[in-house]
Design an enzyme around this catalytic site. Sequence first.
Site, PDB file in Angstrom:
ATOM      1  CG  ASP A 135      -1.960   1.069   1.208  1.00  0.00           C
ATOM      2  OD1 ASP A 135      -2.011   1.817   0.220  1.00  0.00           O
ATOM      3  OD2 ASP A 135      -2.730   1.170   2.173  1.00  0.00           O
TER       4      ASP A 135
ATOM      5  CG  ASP B 119      -3.659   5.508  -3.114  1.00  0.00           C
ATOM      6  OD1 ASP B 119      -2.729   4.962  -2.492  1.00  0.00           O
ATOM      7  OD2 ASP B 119      -4.860   5.302  -2.852  1.00  0.00           O
TER       8      ASP B 119
END
Length: 434
Positions: free
Chosen positions: A108, A315
């Site tokens: 992540d 992201d």
Amino acid sequence: MAAISIFFYFLLFSFSVAATGRGGGNGFTTSIIHRDSLLSPLHNPSVSHYERLTGAFNRSFSRSTTLTNRAATVSTGGVHSPLIPDSGEFLISLSIGTPPVDFTAIADTGSDLTWTQCLPCVKCFNQSSPIFNPHRSSSYSNVSCTSDTCNSIVSHRCGPDLKTCTYGYSYGDQSFTYGDLAYEKITIGSFKLNKVVIGCGHENGGTFLGETSGIVGLGGGPLSLVSQLNTIAAVKRQFSYCLPTFFSDGNITGKISFGEEAAVSGRKVVSTPLVQKHPYTYYFLTLEAVSVANKRFEVANNMSSAVVEGNIIIDSGTTLTLLPPNLYDGIVSTLARVVKAKRVNDPSGILELCYGVSSIDDLNIPIITAHFAGGAAVELQPENTFALVNEDVACLTLAPAKKFAIFGNLAQVNFLVGYDLEQKTVSFKRTVCG
């Protein structure tokens, strides 16, 4: 869907078929898969392809809210919580400790600290895989409470002997994790990383899923795995990934590389500066304009306005791309004019611009170009901007950002995307992933 508020997302079993990592010299590479892939332990065969898409879209909005709230809290000097790992989208295989214990973890870019449940448990939620036992690992040691590492955690506390640094996080859905900061060995592929700072949680509760217990943090903050590379392994602080077309129902894997193996080079590479701003976890870029069908829409929509640096984050954990409303409206109005197919409604009611077709190729969608600072023009193909949300409906996978613009992972599919924390750049190279 209830938010899964846990900050390290380890799973029961490893996708050993996919994760054939290699390492050598000053870098290493392993496989990366989407959480909905057939290779993923999170894959649910009873859920249709289109239902998985809808789930990913919904997670995008939940994650956007979390990103926005966290940034707002940091900017006002408040104590902030980490991201909700359940909103992460991609998995890698790794092991922790000595002897090594295998796990599959969410990779992540929106999180820093690598965290897992640990024995002994004051309070632990049920998980499918064995809970990590630090007493059985010869490479485990506590972080001292007098260290700079401990002081970098806002919510740290010290025991009376100052030998152990404890941390605590709580979340908006009343979930929580408390534990010890520690140094531990992590192995990715054949590459061993010694003395990685991790979180070892002894008291955890709330709305956690039983299949999960952690995450690998790839954010820009000082405790992320990437930021630690140069001190723990003399490896350059850089990584890259290549995300395949992940919503197909095949055994498709991409790759993620670290150190020198993460270099993005060649004639068609475009690069844009990373902007340093709070929270340092996020990778902020500067989006200047978007163009489609010979129409260019500027972020600054009048001559007296200046482009704000760091106005968008890139992201891996957000599926949709969320754009400033003026850019989004310009794209929608232009596509509505040039695409001749019949407009229909999104069956899930999530996306705005949809067409009644059975193939994206039938739409003749023009390339949409994202213009980033430094002259980086990233040309988005139809697969980056549209998706079949039903067998006969294709929708634009862009949405207006209420507060926080995000360059999501569908826009990054079949690009080699490189993050260089040394040079402070993000680079893009069009390629075929998988």
